[in-house]
Motif scaffolding. Structure first.
Motif, short mmCIF file in Angstrom:
data_model
loop_
_atom_site.label_atom_id
_atom_site.label_comp_id
_atom_site.label_asym_id
_atom_site.label_seq_id
_atom_site.Cartn_x
_atom_site.Cartn_y
_atom_site.Cartn_z
N SER A 183 0.84 -1.16 -0.16
CA SER A 183 -0.07 -0.01 0.13
C SER A 183 0.87 1.06 -0.04
CB SER A 183 -0.94 0.09 1.14
OG SER A 183 -0.29 0.30 2.34
N ARG A 184 2.06 0.90 0.45
CA ARG A 184 3.00 2.34 0.53
C ARG A 184 3.92 2.36 -0.77
NH1 ARG A 184 6.53 0.98 5.46
NH2 ARG A 184 7.40 3.15 4.92
N CYS A 185 3.71 1.58 -1.83
CA CYS A 185 4.55 1.66 -2.86
C CYS A 185 4.10 2.92 -3.69
CB CYS A 185 4.45 0.39 -3.79
SG CYS A 185 5.12 -1.00 -2.83
N THR A 186 5.04 3.51 -4.36
CA THR A 186 4.95 4.72 -5.15
C THR A 186 4.44 4.14 -6.67
OG1 THR A 186 6.43 5.82 -3.99
CG2 THR A 186 5.81 6.84 -6.07
N ASN A 187 3.44 4.60 -7.14
CA ASN A 187 3.10 4.30 -8.47
C ASN A 187 3.07 5.66 -9.65
OD1 ASN A 187 1.71 3.01 -10.66
ND2 ASN A 187 -0.36 3.23 -9.97
N ASN A 188 4.38 5.74 -9.87
CA ASN A 188 4.67 6.75 -11.02
C ASN A 188 5.52 6.32 -11.91
OD1 ASN A 188 6.92 7.21 -9.70
ND2 ASN A 188 6.12 8.85 -8.17
N ARG A 189 6.01 7.44 -12.51
CA ARG A 189 6.96 7.01 -13.85
C ARG A 189 8.21 6.71 -13.47
NH1 ARG A 189 5.70 11.32 -18.90
NH2 ARG A 189 3.62 10.81 -19.27
N LEU A 190 8.51 7.30 -12.30
CA LEU A 190 10.02 7.01 -11.62
C LEU A 190 10.11 5.60 -11.28
CD1 LEU A 190 10.54 10.12 -9.42
CD2 LEU A 190 11.68 9.70 -11.67
N MET A 191 8.90 5.01 -10.81
CA MET A 191 8.95 3.52 -10.46
C MET A 191 8.48 2.69 -11.42
SD MET A 191 10.39 4.11 -7.47
CE MET A 191 10.41 2.34 -6.71
N SER A 192 8.32 2.92 -12.67
CA SER A 192 7.67 2.16 -13.62
C SER A 192 8.73 0.75 -13.77
CB SER A 192 7.62 2.80 -15.10
OG SER A 192 8.98 3.40 -15.51
N ASP A 193 9.89 0.94 -13.78
CA ASP A 193 10.69 -0.40 -14.15
C ASP A 193 10.61 -1.42 -12.89
OD1 ASP A 193 12.09 0.96 -15.82
OD2 ASP A 193 13.88 1.84 -14.64
N TYR A 194 9.83 -0.97 -11.63
CA TYR A 194 9.40 -1.89 -10.61
C TYR A 194 8.18 -2.74 -10.89
CZ TYR A 194 13.18 -0.77 -7.43
OH TYR A 194 14.33 -0.39 -6.65
N LYS A 195 7.47 -2.08 -11.87
CA LYS A 195 5.90 -2.66 -11.97
C LYS A 195 5.79 -4.07 -12.27
CE LYS A 195 1.75 -1.77 -14.62
NZ LYS A 195 1.35 -3.01 -15.15
N LEU A 196 6.66 -4.78 -13.15
CA LEU A 196 6.29 -6.10 -13.29
C LEU A 196 7.03 -7.02 -12.06
CD1 LEU A 196 6.98 -6.44 -16.99
CD2 LEU A 196 4.93 -6.57 -15.81
N ALA A 197 8.06 -6.58 -11.55
CA ALA A 197 8.58 -7.08 -10.44
C ALA A 197 7.73 -7.22 -9.21
CB ALA A 197 10.17 -6.61 -9.86
N LEU A 198 7.14 -6.08 -8.97
CA LEU A 198 6.04 -6.02 -7.76
C LEU A 198 4.93 -6.67 -8.20
CD1 LEU A 198 6.56 -2.21 -6.88
CD2 LEU A 198 7.40 -4.47 -5.57
N GLU A 199 4.57 -6.96 -9.43
CA GLU A 199 3.18 -7.76 -9.77
C GLU A 199 3.71 -9.20 -9.43
OE1 GLU A 199 2.07 -7.00 -13.70
OE2 GLU A 199 1.20 -5.16 -13.05
N TRP A 200 4.89 -9.62 -9.83
CA TRP A 200 5.17 -11.13 -9.47
C TRP A 200 5.52 -11.11 -7.81
CZ3 TRP A 200 4.97 -15.11 -12.10
CH2 TRP A 200 5.20 -15.13 -13.41
#
Length: 445
Positions: A251-268
């Motif tokens: 719930s504390r994860c940042t959802n913006n362009r700066l963190m886009s590289d993390y998107k798939l890793a966090l989904e996994w």
């Protein structure tokens, strides 16, 4: 494939090795003999999780007594992998028609993985099958490798750091003095200050979550090459704490362009830490399961194959209609929602397709096993959406082949006197391109 791995297809069943049954005969029919302890573990797994599978009319697996055999465990509509605490892996693959028995296991697994790429909000979309050694890898290890590939990209680009709020007893003034905590903690230690301060650190929620995922996966996989990769990547997270509260950190994860590289890793990570989108599971740290309802996988695969095909450019394709596009059986009051899987609209007609991951059978006197409630549903779709044609899409398999032979490969269509036209179509997943051409021809007739 490891001797500690047991593979079965949907609708096949497991029996105990202690049961007095001809094992060769069972295996020829696609059923599998399990060691007694593995069978008993699987039975307890099913019973413990029985109420957690929320797919209407379908259970994870079915336990019952079969005449002449005894107790069996029958695979149903969930496919995927279950790992026991002792490291034994059970794989349930979808019953997909494969034209040649040669490499049937490998082909089925590859097709299944391709189908998963169509799933919404799942991190399968970008993986390249050519880079995966699926022949020698269990399904669970395939998923772990996909996750590790995402972590490799993150590490190469550099883990993100941000200023995060910390507090603690320091020997020097920095940030803001927390007076109440300072007084309570430093009555004796007069040389310390209890402070709140900003620290530029990699210890952000995203990195904590990934570290926890790596730690969990190290206990799950038994493949040395994968364990070595996990160990190697864990060094990059050496100064990161593991997540102690996964839900809070997500719930504390940042959802913006700066963190886009993390998107798939966090989904996994959601999949591995929270079983997001799969079965919930009760078990220890050395146990794991990833299970998929094939009804949803098939629906998603057919819908996305149609949407991506240039054949249907002349149609507006609506997959799972939005709230404002949804019809109701009754308008006053609005009750009994009607929501087809796929709506196709052109300037002069509306076509509705509804997918059913079910086995039909060659018996015309019993309507081939087509559900009466499904036909009522299709009739309502036809009337409420003013559809010129309804197509019920089932998977192509051996049973479907028999039905088509019985009908001499003519269309299997049901027509009513008031203009409702419902056609049965069998989608061959092994030959998706050909199936799409056939669907196009059906729609254009």
């Amino acid at each position: 494939m490891s001797k500690s791995t047991y593979v079965i297809k949907e609708y096949g069943f497991f029996i105990k090795e202690s049961q007095n049954v001809d094992a060769k005969m069972l295996q020829q029919e696609g059923n599998v003999v399990l060691p007694n302890d593995v069978f008993e573990y699987l039975e307890s797994f099913i019973l413990d999780n029985k109420n957690d599978f929320d797919i209407e009319h379908h259970d994870l697996m079915q336990i019952y007594h079969k005449k002449g055999i005894g107790k069996i465990i029958k695979a149903k509509n969930y496919v995927g992998t279950i790992q026991t605490p002792k490291g034994v892996t059970i794989e349930v693959l979808p019953k997909i028609y494969i034209s040649s028995n040669e490499n049937s296991y490998e082909k089925t697994k590859k097709i299944f993985l391709e189908m998963l790429k169509s799933m919404k909000d799942m991190p399968f979309k970008t993986f390249n099958m050519a880079n995966l050694d699926t022949v020698n890898m269990e399904l669970l290890d395939v998923f772990i490798v996909m996750f590790l590939d995402e972590i490799s990209v993150l590490i190469k680009k550099g883990l993100k750091s941000f200023y995060i709020k910390e507090e603690g007893n320091l020997n020097y003034l920095r940030g803001k003095l927390l007076i109440n905590k300072h007084i309570s903690k430093n009555i004796i230690s007069k040389d310390k200050f209890y402070l709140e301060y900003d620290e530029y650190s990699k210890n952000i929620p995203e990195n904590k979550i990934i570290k926890s995922t790596l730690l969990k996966l190290k206990n799950i996989t038994s493949k040395p090459s994968i364990q070595n990769r996990i160990q190697k990547y864990s060094f990059a997270f050496d100064k990161v704490d593991k997540s102690l509260n996964h839900e809070k950190d997500f719930s504390r994860c940042t959802n913006n362009r700066l963190m886009s590289d993390y998107k798939l890793a966090l989904e996994w990570s959601k999949i591995f830490l929270q079983d997001k989108g799969f079965s919930s599971y009760r078990g220890g740290s050395k146990s794991y399961s990833l299970l998929f309802p094939m009804e949803k996988v098939f629906e998603s695969y057919v819908a996305n194959s149609i949407k991506k095909s240039n054949l249907f450019n002349g149609f507006e394709i609506i997959i799972q209609a939005r709230k404002d596009e949804t019809m109701y059986l009754f308008e006053t009051p609005k009750r009994f929602k009607l929501k087809p899987d796929i709506i196709m609209k052109s300037s002069d007609k509306t076509i509705i397709l509804d997918t059913k991951w079910k086995n039909l059978y060659d018996n015309s006197s019993k309507n081939y096993g087509i559900s009466q409630s499904d036909m009522y549903q299709m009739y309502a779709y036809s009337k409420k959406y003013a559809a010129s044609k309804i197509i019920l899409v089932y998977p192509y398999n051996d049973e479907a082949k028999k039905i088509l032979n019985y009908n001499q490969y003519e269309d299997l269509t049901f027509k009513s006197n008031d203009g409702v036209n419902i056609q049965i179509y069998f989608f061959d997943i092994e030959n998706t391109k050909n199936s799409l051409y056939e669907l196009y021809n059906l729609i254009e007739i």
